[in-house]
Structures are given as structure tokens and as C-alpha cells.
Write a protein that holds these residues in place. Structure first.
Motif, PDB file in Angstrom:
ATOM      1  N   GLN A   1      82.274 -38.681  34.561  1.00  0.00           N
ATOM      2  CA  GLN A   1      80.548 -39.661  35.896  1.00  0.00           C
ATOM      3  C   GLN A   1      80.695 -38.271  36.229  1.00  0.00           C
ATOM      4  N   PHE A   2      78.561 -38.097  35.949  1.00  0.00           N
ATOM      5  CA  PHE A   2      78.624 -37.122  36.422  1.00  0.00           C
ATOM      6  C   PHE A   2      76.886 -37.120  37.378  1.00  0.00           C
ATOM      7  N   SER A   3      76.645 -36.392  38.059  1.00  0.00           N
ATOM      8  CA  SER A   3      75.691 -37.034  38.433  1.00  0.00           C
ATOM      9  C   SER A   3      74.332 -35.570  37.996  1.00  0.00           C
ATOM     10  N   PRO A   4      72.760 -36.445  37.424  1.00  0.00           N
ATOM     11  CA  PRO A   4      72.030 -35.275  36.851  1.00  0.00           C
ATOM     12  C   PRO A   4      71.506 -34.892  37.764  1.00  0.00           C
ATOM     13  N   THR A   5      71.679 -34.149  38.906  1.00  0.00           N
ATOM     14  CA  THR A   5      70.640 -33.702  39.761  1.00  0.00           C
ATOM     15  C   THR A   5      71.496 -32.748  41.033  1.00  0.00           C
TER      16      THR A   5
ATOM     17  N   ILE B   1      76.514 -47.353  32.579  1.00  0.00           N
ATOM     18  CA  ILE B   1      76.484 -48.527  32.865  1.00  0.00           C
ATOM     19  C   ILE B   1      77.548 -49.967  31.665  1.00  0.00           C
ATOM     20  N   CYS B   2      76.730 -48.988  30.894  1.00  0.00           N
ATOM     21  CA  CYS B   2      77.611 -49.014  28.588  1.00  0.00           C
ATOM     22  C   CYS B   2      78.808 -48.923  29.284  1.00  0.00           C
ATOM     23  N   GLU B   3      78.740 -47.580  29.647  1.00  0.00           N
ATOM     24  CA  GLU B   3      80.279 -47.028  29.657  1.00  0.00           C
ATOM     25  C   GLU B   3      81.756 -47.252  30.413  1.00  0.00           C
ATOM     26  N   CYS B   4      80.730 -48.044  31.208  1.00  0.00           N
ATOM     27  CA  CYS B   4      82.151 -48.773  32.123  1.00  0.00           C
ATOM     28  C   CYS B   4      81.912 -50.257  32.385  1.00  0.00           C
TER      29      CYS B   4
ATOM     30  N   GLY C   1      80.380 -44.488  39.133  1.00  0.00           N
ATOM     31  CA  GLY C   1      81.583 -45.079  38.221  1.00  0.00           C
ATOM     32  C   GLY C   1      82.081 -46.399  37.993  1.00  0.00           C
ATOM     33  N   PHE C   2      83.269 -46.717  37.415  1.00  0.00           N
ATOM     34  CA  PHE C   2      83.287 -48.031  37.011  1.00  0.00           C
ATOM     35  C   PHE C   2      82.930 -49.507  37.750  1.00  0.00           C
TER      36      PHE C   2
END
Length: 679
Positions: free
Chosen positions: A13-17, A169-172, A110-111
Motif C-alpha cells: 500500500q502506498f500513497s501517490p502523493t 479496492i480490488c486488491e484488498c 489498507g484492507f
């Protein structure tokens, strides 16, 4: 699919900014503050009649959600249900910033947060937005003015933010993946991907999303048409004009691997070769050298730009400024140059974007190779069969996890994959990546605030390479790894890599990855009677350090390494003292480690070390192994009854049940040994 999967690599998980960790809040002086105030104010402004106010509120929330302490407060105030409708706001700017806020929320939360977003029906407006953007980009019957009003760039930007929300969302959430399947999202995102030649950023976001949703998703595989496969093929075979396209091709290659069951058997070898050819080419690139080159290029570009700006200002000064006003120029020039340089900082810094894309591509390539090496999870029947098998010690050796105490299914490779891995020299290229990062590159990055985050990415790449190496060593024949001399050289390389870093104990990810690789390598060498290279001092240093680590996977690895080495030494003469040291260490771990998984691995290691050999028999008497195990046996059973069902997975319990059974057998064997030696 969904959050129950543990054996394969998942995108962190990461924040794009920005940094979405709690430490970021502490660094910014916001930790411990009451966050309900600004959150409540921003959420209230989402309903404001002015589009500009709504846009500013969304932008404020996008920044706010990067601070972990505010997430519970936002959940209490139903932030998702208030942001969701703004995905379909009349203002394109509001749509984009609302999607950006949800993107950050899903990445940083996260999840649990992602699952909550699905519960609160974020998928309905999100899918509607994706469909509208797709339709807007496909409109070919607009007048020039309508096209201008629609603002194609804005639509693509909105689509990019929305795809990132979908991907997170689909990843979690497996529920989100089911909605993706039912709502026909595949056709929408493939339409976006088809624009890879004109918008690579959007294509990369789609490729990440596709790689996630196509994994273990047979329902979606049925939806792939020939046209959809053609889009993927076109993207995978696209010419490389930048590192972004290297990343795109790598991600698409991963998606095609997930779709391999759609490929006719006669074409399987061709597809596998095409995928591994791309991965090989990606890994062949020298990321360390590229970092150095890009940093030099950035420095030169900024210097040239500053000089050009100065020349322009001098020319303007000569034409319009009187001599008596020249004293003011240095001040004005300095102010303008500062503004000019600041405009060039990331995310628009093209050199930083390039190297970030390359590092991401290489990390993805390594993860794809590891995933290739994973077989499907055994069925319940298979677990039952393994649990009742007399070969439980073999099962434990092949099935105990190297990753945080989780179980992995036994690794396997098809002939086509095996051949492609060796033909494209994948093991050699993976080993080269284990030596990364380049010290010069790290030094350059450490001196630049905007480049410093790359150091973590480089360290992650090294860890991925070590985990990948572990899989390859476990799977490939010794000859395909270069024979016995190559394995001994590799063992020396890993030992040097580990002990040349005095602070390796502080880096848990690295310690887990390298101990996993060492464990697999030493096991392979032991099975082929190849002499091992770690000295007893190095071995005990690693084990004593690793067993104090809070990470269960590290403790499992070092205990297993000790068991492998001890079982080899047990068959040699003159090893009594070393075996006594190993036995005492393993006994202490088995009886005192708080994790049953680690205790079980320590017991299994004891079974291996003291199962055979005259030196082992003598050592077992010296350390009083039999009475210690007899005393611990009922304690181990009690712990399994009290803690097992609540704390451990069915797979872990299956292995622990085998350990319990083998402990009983081993005690019987030790009683026989002791009677024979005493008599």
C-alpha cells in the motif's frame, strides 16, 4: 483473489502523493492532534453549492487521509458516502479531486478501509464514472468546441484516478473483484489500455489493475475476447521509448501470465517464452547505473535551464533597465530563478519518473517470477492426506513458510517454464540483483530530498531478488544453477552480503529475505552432499541475532538453517561440541519461543539433527535431550489445545499436528539410543 491470499507477492500500500504512515504525521507535528475538527469542516464543505469550494474540500481530504490517526474519524463521519456522489459531480474538477481523495484513502487505509468502502457502496458511483469516462473518450461526433468543453485531458486524468481507486479496492476486497466481473469493468479498462501510445500513465494504472483482478479469477477469464487479448498483446509488444513503457510491458506480461489458461496448449511454450523474454530484458538493465546517469542528467538540465533563464534576464535588462537600476537585478534574478527551479521538482521531474518506473518494473518482474514458481493451494483432501502421512518430516521441510510463519504449497515448475527460466539466464540475472543497491547510487540519492525515497525502493528490489532466488534454488536442478561450485560461490556471496553489513539486524525485511534464500540454498546443498561454506561462528551469529527478531518468518528461517547444518554435521566426525551448542540452542527455542510455529520448527530441526550419527547420539546424551523433550511434550500439547485454534491457520495446525506426532516417535527413538549407549 481478495485479502485471504498470502502466498504470492502483493502490491504494498502506498500513497501517490506522500508518505501515508503514522510517522509522517509525527514528522509533520500532527500526531496526537484532534483531527475531527478539520475533517468535519472539510466533509461539510463537500455539500457546498460552489464547485470551487467542493474541489478545495476534496483536495484537503486527499492530503488529510495520508495521516493514519484521522482515518477512524473519517470512517465515523461517513466520509466514503459523502465523497462517493462527487465522483459524478457536474464539475470535472470536482470529480478528479474526489477520485484523488478516494485513491489516497484506499491506498493509505489498507484492507479494512477498502472493505468498508465496498460495504458503503463506493463501487456503484465508481463504475458509473469509469463508464462515463470511457464513453467520453470514445465520442467522435463532437464539434471542436464541444471537445474543448469536454476537456479530453481532464477526462483522462479522472479516469486515471478512478482506475487507481478500483485497483486499490480490488486488491484488498474479493467482493470488489466480484463486482468488477459482474459490471463489465474489463471492457472499460481495456478501452483505456488501448490508448497506451498516447497516455502511458493511464495505461500503467490499468495494467496494475488488470494484473490484480486476473489473478485466480476464472470467472473473469471467461470474459476475455480475442479483441481484449489483442489489446494486451499490442501493449506487451509496444516499442520501448521510455522507462514508463518498460514498466507497462512488464505489467502486461504479468497479466498475460495470469491468463495462461486461456492459451491453447500448442501455444503455451510460445507465450511463456514471450513473457520471460520481457522479464529477462527488464532485469538485464543496470538500475544502479541508470540512477547515476539520470541524476547527472537532471543536474545538467537544471543547470542549463538556470543559465538560460539568466541569459534571458540579462537580455531583458540590457534592453529595458537603466544603468542606475542595475543594482536591483541580482535580487530579482534570484527570486525568479528560485521559482523557475521549484517548478521543475517532482512529480514533473522526468529523470526521477524514469528511474522510479524502472525500479518498479524490475520489482514487478521479480514478483512475477516468484508467482510462476507457486503451485495452487492444496485441497482439504490433500491436507488431510499429508497430515496422516508417515512422511510428515518431508512435508514439513517443503511446506513450512519462509514468510511470517505462513504455509506455502510445494513449489513446482512446468517443463516450458523451467526451460524458459534457464534459456533466458534468469537465475544469473536474479543473483546480480541481490547485490543491489549500488553504493554510488545510494549516496547520490541520499543527498537529494526528492531522490531519497528511491533508496527504500532499491532496498525493496534487493529483498525481492533474494526471495526470487530462494524460489529458483528450491526449484531448479543443480546443473541449471551452475553445478556444485556455483552453489558454493553463491553461499559465499550470500554470507558476505549478510555479514558485510554491521547493522543487518535492524533491517527485518532484508534479514527475512536473505535468511529465506540461505535456508533454501543450504537445503539444496545438503540434499546433494555439497559441502557448505558458513563457519560455525557465522552460523551462530546469524541464529542468535535472528531468534531475537520480532518477525516470525526470520525466526523460522534461522531455526531451519540450524537444523539443516546440524543434520550435515551429525554425520561427520569431530563435531560433538558444535552439535551440543546447536542442540542447546534449538531446545531453548522450542521451549521458550512464544510462537508455536517457531517452536514446531525448532522441534523439527532437533529431529533432523539428532536422528542419526554417532556424534549426534553422544551430543544428545550430553545435553540431556531425552528428559528435556519428555518434560516439554505435555506442555506442547497443552499449548496446541489452548492457543492453536484461535491463533493459527488450518495449514499451520496441520504441520504442528505432525510435529506433535513426530515428537512422540522421536522420544521413543531417543529412549532406544540412550539404553544402547548406557548398556
Amino acid at each position: 483473489m481478495g485479502k485471504s491470499r498470502t502466498k504470492r507477492f502483493k502490491r504494498p500500500q502506498f500513497s501517490p502523493t506522500g508518505n501515508c504512515q503514522a510517522e509522517a504525521a509525527a514528522a509533520n507535528g500532527t500526531e496526537g492532534e484532534e483531527e475531527d475538527g478539520p475533517a468535519a469542516e472539510l466533509l461539510e464543505k463537500l455539500q457546498h453549492p460552489s464547485a470551487e469550494v467542493r474541489e478545495c474540500a476534496c483536495a484537503g481530504l486527499a492530503r488529510l487521509v495520508q495521516q493514519q490517526p484521522v482515518l477512524p474519524g473519517l470512517a465515523r463521519r461517513d466520509a466514503v458516502r459523502k465523497l462517493g456522489p462527487l465522483l459524478l459531480d457536474p464539475s470535472l474538477a470536482v470529480r478528479e479531486t474526489a477520485a484523488g481523495a478516494l485513491r489516497n484513502l484506499s491506498a493509505c487505509g489498507g484492507f479494512d478501509v477498502c472493505d468498508d468502502m465496498v460495504t458503503k457502496d463506493i463501487m456503484t458511483p465508481l463504475v458509473a464514472l469509469l463508464k462515463e469516462c470511457s464513453a467520453g473518450l470514445d465520442s467522435n461526433d463532437m464539434s471542436p468546441q464541444e471537445k474543448k468543453d469536454k476537456n479530453k485531458d481532464s477526462i483522462e486524468n479522472i479516469a486515471n484516478e478512478a482506475v487507481n481507486v478500483l485497483w486499490n479496492i480490488c486488491e484488498c476486497s474479493s467482493r470488489a473483484v466480484s463486482i468488477f466481473n459482474k459490471e463489465g469493468c474489463l471492457e472499460i479498462v481495456l478501452n483505456y489500455l488501448s490508448r497506451f501510445s498516447t497516455n502511458v500513465d493511464l495505461a500503467i494504472s490499468v495494467a496494475y489493475c488488470l494484473q490484480t483482478v486476473t489473478e485466480d479469477n476464472p470467472e473473469l477469464l471467461k470474459s476475455f475476447s480475442a479483441a481484449g487479448l489483442h489489446v494486451l498483446e499490442s501493449a506487451m509488444l509496444s516499442p520501448v521509448s521510455s522507462m514508463e513503457y518498460v514498466l507497462l510491458k512488464t505489467l502486461v506480461a504479468g497479466t498475460i501470465w495470469n491468463l495462461k489458461d486461456l492459451i491453447p496448449s500448442k501455444s503455451q511454450a510460445e507465450i511463456i517464452n514471450a513473457v520471460l523474454k520481457i522479464l529477462s530484458e527488464v532485469l538485464e538493465m543496470d538500475a544502479g547505473e541508470t540512477v547515476i546517469q539520470m541524476k547527472v542528467a537532471e543536474t545538467q538540465r537544471l543547470k542549463t535551464a538556470a543559465e538560460t533563464e539568466e541569459i534571458v534576464e540579462n537580455a531583458n535588462g540590457d534592453a529595458f533597465i537603466e544603468d542606475d537600476a542595475m543594482e536591483e537585478m541580482p535580487h530579482k534574478r534570484k527570486a525568479r530563478r528560485k521559482t523557475f527551479v521549484s517548478d521543475l521538482l517532482p512529480p514533473t521531474d522526468k529523470e526521477l519518473r524514469q528511474i522510479t518506473a524502472l525500479l518498479s518494473a524490475q520489482q514487478t518482474a521479480l514478483e512475477i517470477i516468484v508467482n510462476m514458481c507457486c503451485s495452487e493451494d492444496p485441497s482439504d483432501d490433500e491436507w488431510e492426506e499429508l497430515s496422516s502421512s508417515d512422511e510428515s518430516d518431508v512435508f514439513m521441510e517443503t511446506s513450512f513458510s519462509e514468510c511470517d510463519g505462513q504455509l506455502l504449497s510445494p513449489l513446482c515448475l512446468s517443463h516450458e517454464v523451467h526451460a524458459a527460466l534457464t534459456n533466458y539466464l534468469i537465475p544469473k540475472k536474479v543473483i546480480e540483483k541481490t547485490s543491489f543497491p549500488n553504493n554510488i547510487a545510494v549516496d547520490l540519492c541520499s543527498k537529494s530530498p526528492t531522490w531519497k525515497p528511491l533508496i527504500r525502493k532499491m532496498n525493496t528490489l534487493q529483498c525481492r531478488a533474494l526471495v526470487c532466488l530462494q524460489s529458483l534454488v528450491s526449484l531448479l536442478d543443480v546443473d541449471h544453477l551452475g553445478g556444485a561450485p556455483a552453489l558454493q560461490t553463491l553461499a559465499q556471496h550470500l554470507s558476505q552480503l549478510l555479514f558485510s553489513q554491521p547493522d543487518f539486524t535492524k533491517h527485518t525485511d532484508f534479514l527475512e529475505a536473505i535468511s529465506s534464500a540461505l535456508r533454501a540454498l543450504l537445503q539444496t546443498m545438503a540434499s546433494k552432499n555439497i559441502s557448505q561454506c558458513m563457519t560455525p561462528d557465522q552460523l551462530m551469529t546469524l541464529c542468535k541475532t535472528g531468534i531475537c527478531n520480532s518477525n516470525t518468518g526470520v525466526r523460522v528461517n534461522v531455526v531451519s538453517i540450524l537444523g539443516i547444518t546440524g543434520s550435515v554435521l551429525a554425520k561427520e566426525d569431530g563435531t560433538l561440541e558444535t552439535l551440543k551448542t546447536i542442540g542447546c540452542f534449538l531446545l531453548e527455542v522450542a521451549t521458550k519461543d512464544p510462537s508455536l510455529v517457531v517452536a514446531g520448527e525448532a522441534l523439527d530441526a532437533l529431529f533432523d539433527v539428532f536422528a542419526d550419527g554417532k556424534e549426534a547420539e553422544r551430543a544428545s546424551i550430553h545435553i540431556k535431550l531425552l528428559p528435556a523433550l519428555k518434560e516439554f511434550q505435555p506442555i506442547f500439547k497443552m499449548k496446541m489445545r489452548k492457543e492453536g485454534r484461535g491463533k493459527y491457520s488450518p495449514e499451520q495446525l496441520c504441520v504442528l499436528d505432525n510435529v506433535k506426532m513426530n515428537l512422540r516417535r522421536f522420544i521413543t527413538y531417543q529412549e532406544t539410543v540412550e539404553k544402547r549407549l548406557i548398556s
